[in-house]
Design a protein around this motif. Structure first.
Motif, PDB file in Angstrom:
ATOM      1  N   PHE A  16     -21.184  -1.072  34.382  1.00  0.00           N
ATOM      2  CA  PHE A  16     -19.856  -1.680  34.344  1.00  0.00           C
ATOM      3  C   PHE A  16     -18.836  -0.675  34.861  1.00  0.00           C
ATOM      4  N   ASP A  17     -17.975  -1.101  35.736  1.00  0.00           N
ATOM      5  CA  ASP A  17     -16.854  -0.302  36.227  1.00  0.00           C
ATOM      6  C   ASP A  17     -15.616  -0.826  35.494  1.00  0.00           C
ATOM      7  N   ILE A  18     -14.998   0.012  34.643  1.00  0.00           N
ATOM      8  CA  ILE A  18     -13.902  -0.430  33.783  1.00  0.00           C
ATOM      9  C   ILE A  18     -12.779   0.599  33.754  1.00  0.00           C
ATOM     10  N   GLU A  19     -11.680   0.236  33.159  1.00  0.00           N
ATOM     11  CA  GLU A  19     -10.611   1.190  32.870  1.00  0.00           C
ATOM     12  C   GLU A  19     -10.935   1.853  31.533  1.00  0.00           C
ATOM     13  N   PRO A  20     -10.641   3.135  31.380  1.00  0.00           N
ATOM     14  CA  PRO A  20     -11.017   3.859  30.169  1.00  0.00           C
ATOM     15  C   PRO A  20     -10.540   3.229  28.858  1.00  0.00           C
ATOM     16  N   GLN A  21      -9.403   2.533  28.866  1.00  0.00           N
ATOM     17  CA  GLN A  21      -8.911   1.950  27.614  1.00  0.00           C
ATOM     18  C   GLN A  21      -9.828   0.836  27.103  1.00  0.00           C
ATOM     19  N   TRP A  22     -10.727   0.298  27.928  1.00  0.00           N
ATOM     20  CA  TRP A  22     -11.650  -0.756  27.526  1.00  0.00           C
ATOM     21  C   TRP A  22     -13.012  -0.229  27.115  1.00  0.00           C
ATOM     22  N   VAL A  27     -18.363  -0.887  24.640  1.00  0.00           N
ATOM     23  CA  VAL A  27     -19.518  -0.258  23.989  1.00  0.00           C
ATOM     24  C   VAL A  27     -19.856  -0.997  22.696  1.00  0.00           C
ATOM     25  N   THR A  28     -18.853  -1.355  21.921  1.00  0.00           N
ATOM     26  CA  THR A  28     -19.083  -2.095  20.681  1.00  0.00           C
ATOM     27  C   THR A  28     -19.711  -3.453  20.963  1.00  0.00           C
ATOM     28  N   ALA A  29     -19.180  -4.189  21.946  1.00  0.00           N
ATOM     29  CA  ALA A  29     -19.716  -5.505  22.295  1.00  0.00           C
ATOM     30  C   ALA A  29     -21.156  -5.403  22.798  1.00  0.00           C
ATOM     31  N   LEU A  30     -21.434  -4.408  23.646  1.00  0.00           N
ATOM     32  CA  LEU A  30     -22.799  -4.230  24.147  1.00  0.00           C
ATOM     33  C   LEU A  30     -23.747  -3.831  23.028  1.00  0.00           C
ATOM     34  N   SER A  31     -23.278  -3.022  22.099  1.00  0.00           N
ATOM     35  CA  SER A  31     -24.113  -2.621  20.961  1.00  0.00           C
ATOM     36  C   SER A  31     -24.503  -3.832  20.127  1.00  0.00           C
ATOM     37  N   GLU A  32     -23.533  -4.685  19.839  1.00  0.00           N
ATOM     38  CA  GLU A  32     -23.812  -5.891  19.051  1.00  0.00           C
ATOM     39  C   GLU A  32     -24.763  -6.817  19.789  1.00  0.00           C
ATOM     40  N   GLN A  33     -24.539  -6.988  21.084  1.00  0.00           N
ATOM     41  CA  GLN A  33     -25.411  -7.846  21.884  1.00  0.00           C
ATOM     42  C   GLN A  33     -26.831  -7.281  21.928  1.00  0.00           C
ATOM     43  N   THR A  34     -26.962  -5.983  22.102  1.00  0.00           N
ATOM     44  CA  THR A  34     -28.270  -5.345  22.181  1.00  0.00           C
ATOM     45  C   THR A  34     -29.014  -5.455  20.850  1.00  0.00           C
ATOM     46  N   VAL A  58     -19.783   2.381  32.345  1.00  0.00           N
ATOM     47  CA  VAL A  58     -20.669   2.234  31.195  1.00  0.00           C
ATOM     48  C   VAL A  58     -22.005   1.746  31.735  1.00  0.00           C
ATOM     49  N   LEU A  59     -23.070   2.365  31.287  1.00  0.00           N
ATOM     50  CA  LEU A  59     -24.417   2.002  31.715  1.00  0.00           C
ATOM     51  C   LEU A  59     -25.188   1.495  30.506  1.00  0.00           C
ATOM     52  N   ASN A  60     -25.672   0.266  30.610  1.00  0.00           N
ATOM     53  CA  ASN A  60     -26.494  -0.338  29.569  1.00  0.00           C
ATOM     54  C   ASN A  60     -27.916  -0.387  30.103  1.00  0.00           C
ATOM     55  N   CYS A  61     -28.823   0.296  29.444  1.00  0.00           N
ATOM     56  CA  CYS A  61     -30.217   0.383  29.883  1.00  0.00           C
ATOM     57  C   CYS A  61     -31.084  -0.262  28.804  1.00  0.00           C
ATOM     58  N   LEU A  62     -31.783  -1.336  29.155  1.00  0.00           N
ATOM     59  CA  LEU A  62     -32.652  -2.051  28.219  1.00  0.00           C
ATOM     60  C   LEU A  62     -34.081  -1.980  28.732  1.00  0.00           C
ATOM     61  N   GLN A  63     -35.007  -1.593  27.862  1.00  0.00           N
ATOM     62  CA  GLN A  63     -36.399  -1.498  28.271  1.00  0.00           C
ATOM     63  C   GLN A  63     -37.226  -2.524  27.500  1.00  0.00           C
ATOM     64  N   TRP A  64     -38.075  -3.235  28.252  1.00  0.00           N
ATOM     65  CA  TRP A  64     -38.887  -4.331  27.732  1.00  0.00           C
ATOM     66  C   TRP A  64     -40.354  -4.085  28.037  1.00  0.00           C
ATOM     67  N   ARG A  86     -18.595 -13.987  29.901  1.00  0.00           N
ATOM     68  CA  ARG A  86     -17.372 -13.908  29.108  1.00  0.00           C
ATOM     69  C   ARG A  86     -17.138 -12.456  28.643  1.00  0.00           C
ATOM     70  N   LEU A  87     -18.211 -11.770  28.292  1.00  0.00           N
ATOM     71  CA  LEU A  87     -18.104 -10.364  27.896  1.00  0.00           C
ATOM     72  C   LEU A  87     -17.507  -9.539  29.036  1.00  0.00           C
TER      73      LEU A  87
END
Length: 137
Positions: A16-22, A27-34, A58-64, A86-87
């Motif tokens: 994700f490419d974001i502004e630092p204030q987000w 991170v919280t939303a991705l943590s809950e989703q994960t 932000v990098l979200n890495c999921l291993q399956w 929506r996220l």
């Protein structure tokens, strides 16, 4: 010779490419989703959520265990509870990059400080089940 696909784990990388204030909200939303994915979908192995030092990526890495397990989980968040699109909108991501990878080699340090480098296709290399390469630091 390549090993069969079903002997390899599967990794999904979402950047994700974001502004630092987000950053913290994303991170919280991705943590809950994960956590939901880990709980609700078989085949989940691990996940990390990482941030660049400048807070702009932000990098979200999921291993399956398999591609099918990862695809099923992604389909559920694409349209279901915690809708992924929506996220992205809520956290004002300027860009999102997706990547899918098969894990070909995994190197880990064990609790006894040894390097654990298991072969993924042991039968084709003549390595007995359970054997792997260890190197003490």
């Amino acid at each position: 010779m390549q090993s069969p696909t079903n002997e390899r784990s599967f990794t999904q990388l979402i950047e994700f490419d974001i502004e630092p204030q987000w950053l913290q909200a994303l991170v919280t939303a991705l943590s809950e989703q994960t956590e939901r994915l880990a709980r609700d979908f078989p085949g989940f192995l691990s996940a990390t959520i990482q941030a660049s030092e400048d807070g702009r990526r932000v990098l979200n890495c999921l291993q399956w265990q398999t591609r099918e397990a990862g695809d099923a989980a992604f389909r559920s968040v694409e349209h279901g509870e915690g809708n992924f699109w929506r996220l992205i909108q809520q956290h004002r991501a300027k860009a999102v990059t997706f990547g899918s990878f098969q894990v070909l080699r995994n190197i880990e340090r064990s609790l006894d400080d040894a390097l654990h480098c298991p072969w993924l296709n042991q039968a084709q290399r003549g390595i007995r089940e359970g054997d792997s390469h260890y190197q003490k630091r």
